[in-house]
Design a protein around this motif. Sequence first.
Motif, PDB file in Angstrom:
ATOM      1  N   TYR A   1       0.836  -1.206   0.000  1.00  0.00           N
ATOM      2  CA  TYR A   1       0.000   0.000   0.000  1.00  0.00           C
ATOM      3  C   TYR A   1       0.873   1.260   0.000  1.00  0.00           C
TER       4      TYR A   1
ATOM      5  N   LEU B   1      -9.058   3.954   4.955  1.00  0.00           N
ATOM      6  CA  LEU B   1      -8.902   2.923   3.926  1.00  0.00           C
ATOM      7  C   LEU B   1     -10.224   2.233   3.619  1.00  0.00           C
ATOM      8  N   SER B   2     -10.495   2.030   2.353  1.00  0.00           N
ATOM      9  CA  SER B   2     -11.724   1.312   2.022  1.00  0.00           C
ATOM     10  C   SER B   2     -11.433  -0.164   1.779  1.00  0.00           C
ATOM     11  N   ARG B   3     -12.452  -0.959   1.909  1.00  0.00           N
ATOM     12  CA  ARG B   3     -12.325  -2.381   1.663  1.00  0.00           C
ATOM     13  C   ARG B   3     -11.921  -2.645   0.216  1.00  0.00           C
TER      14      ARG B   3
ATOM     15  N   GLU C   1     -10.009  -0.773  -1.654  1.00  0.00           N
ATOM     16  CA  GLU C   1      -8.565  -0.548  -1.776  1.00  0.00           C
ATOM     17  C   GLU C   1      -7.774  -1.746  -1.252  1.00  0.00           C
ATOM     18  N   ILE C   2      -8.230  -2.261  -0.122  1.00  0.00           N
ATOM     19  CA  ILE C   2      -7.547  -3.420   0.482  1.00  0.00           C
ATOM     20  C   ILE C   2      -7.606  -4.614  -0.467  1.00  0.00           C
ATOM     21  N   GLU C   3      -8.732  -4.766  -1.142  1.00  0.00           N
ATOM     22  CA  GLU C   3      -8.871  -5.863  -2.098  1.00  0.00           C
ATOM     23  C   GLU C   3      -7.856  -5.692  -3.235  1.00  0.00           C
TER      24      GLU C   3
ATOM     25  N   ASP D   1     -12.250  -8.047   5.868  1.00  0.00           N
ATOM     26  CA  ASP D   1     -12.844  -7.140   6.858  1.00  0.00           C
ATOM     27  C   ASP D   1     -11.847  -6.820   7.964  1.00  0.00           C
TER      28      ASP D   1
ATOM     29  N   THR E   1      -8.934  -4.702   6.686  1.00  0.00           N
ATOM     30  CA  THR E   1      -9.329  -3.315   6.450  1.00  0.00           C
ATOM     31  C   THR E   1      -9.334  -2.536   7.764  1.00  0.00           C
TER      32      THR E   1
ATOM     33  N   ALA F   1      -6.460   0.244   8.519  1.00  0.00           N
ATOM     34  CA  ALA F   1      -6.992   1.607   8.605  1.00  0.00           C
ATOM     35  C   ALA F   1      -6.444   2.282   9.866  1.00  0.00           C
TER      36      ALA F   1
END
Lengths: 514, 96
Positions: A390, B3-5, B7-9, B25, B28, B32
């Motif tokens: 990230y 952070l959105s889910r 983005e994590i994906e 979940d 994230t 975050a």
Amino acid sequence: MSLIESTAAQLHRQLTSGNVTSVEVTQSFLDHIQQHDEHYSAFISLNVEAALAQAEDIDRRRASGKPVGALGGLPVAVKDVICTKGQTTTCGSKMLRDFVPPYDATVVCKLKQADGVLLGKTNMDEFAMGSSTENSAFGVTHNPWDRTCVPGGSSGGAAACVAARMAPLSVGTDTGGSIRQPAAFCGVTGMKPTYGRVSRFGLVAFASSLDQIGPIAQTAEDAALLLQALAGHDPNDSTSSSKPVPDFLRAINQPLVGLKIGVIREHFGEGLDDEVAAAVREAVHTYQALGATVSDISLPHNQYAIATYYVIAPSEASSNLARYDGVHYGFRANEAEILETLKQERDTATATNQEATGKELDSELIRMYQRTRSEGFGSEVQRRIMLGVYALSEGYASKYYLKALKVRRLIRQDFDKAFEKVDLIVGPTSPTPAYPIGDKIADPLSMYLGDLYTVSANLAGIAGISIPCGFSKTGLPIGLQLQAPAFEEERLLQAAHMFQQQTDWHTKRPSLKN
Amino acid sequence: MSLSRKEIEKVSHLARLQLSDPELDAMTAQLANVVEYMETLSGLNTDDVEPLAHASDISNVLADDILKPSLSREEALANAPKRDAECYRVPAVLGD
């Protein structure tokens, strides 16, 4: 005094004078491990036959008057992140459960040349990521002072085995405090040398600009003995320094005259445990009584150290750990299952005409990488890889990674300025003594914040040591951290030795309970 | 910014990790939290600061271009999860 209760220096004298053999010493430690380690899990694997064979060879050479190396047949434990030829090197990970390196790390060659007897490989947080040794695929290491507490990490096994008298000398690695913090939690002496002082060739990489190998032992004198064997330039590690290695053992007996120590104001802020603060202040008084002058100093960017570290270290890790792809070595997920799942997904996609919607399915190879890495890595390693990817990803690299590199320079400059005024920086190694197993594992950020006093030495590339300086009311050890400018390991060892001549904290040993 | 889910994906795909729904979940929420903490860096002015990638003062270490023995093929293949006599084996890279 029994063999296992002796310091490495005492054992060394007995070995050299022929009062005891390396086989006797090695066997005593192996017996002690076999009697107690099932309750502590300090070791991942033992080297029984090879260790005894090595010890026998050393004894034979000594008896026939042939040369014997500087470690003289002393047993040494090695953290399982350092490659040992022909012996598994797991990094505490399912990914490398069966990995047998085809070569020895430079430090392992050096230990063998110095006639250190390799006892076995010690437990650790997976790929050295963690501060509690709870993230190992081979079980949690328990603190010898209180089995319900963590030993610290990531070199938890390496520190616990010295505290539990399972090894007189132990080799750890420190990327953000991974030698110093477990040394503090286990009541032993542990040093992170300057970046470049010890070769990293054959050390499985976590964060290449921060990783450093160093000694863990009972005393500063023992640490000096081990560091002497480990240090030096290595053509196989282009970041290793060609600066000459001083004679640490000779230096250690020369007390530092006119020593100026600095105490960091910011280190005594919020979050510091009262008992730790009191023990550290008392240690500062001990130095004053020895003639040192004490001044207050400030490292204004220290407050950014954790955030900086947890951008840089995971970024480097995400790149270093890309090599675990289930192809060249290590674990691979069940291929038949992967292909079957993928086939089912494709059939469903065809039946529902998903391909027309543009949803792309993974190739067999990509899916094999993904399953292998998801099943092979534990959750903390996955978190750090994700964090690093990230921080380096498009749109975020300058906001996080580049920003962190700039703050890293500010942190380094703080130290440069401080060392214009003082010879050593003294403070706590960790904000608290060891905490109960399970306490912080569900909250990664709280675990990271425990590294507050140690990560900056790695970011700045300087040297640091943790030595015992007291106990909590509940009987848990407290560590004092000394930090010195780059390549001033001598000064650290001298200062630590001075302290240990005046105090007896380093002589205390836990009584093991089965 | 949190952070959105989604983005994590995306990051999990870049990292070659396959996370289940509950894992996504948890990841994230945890990341975050950490990323929010990292935001403390953005409050610091670093306009005139050169980045420091490593603390060592060594640069450009060169070695002579000399042929030296390296691992034998057998040693290099010894830890492979799947191999034949000469090569690493992987699932099909190209389609049928």
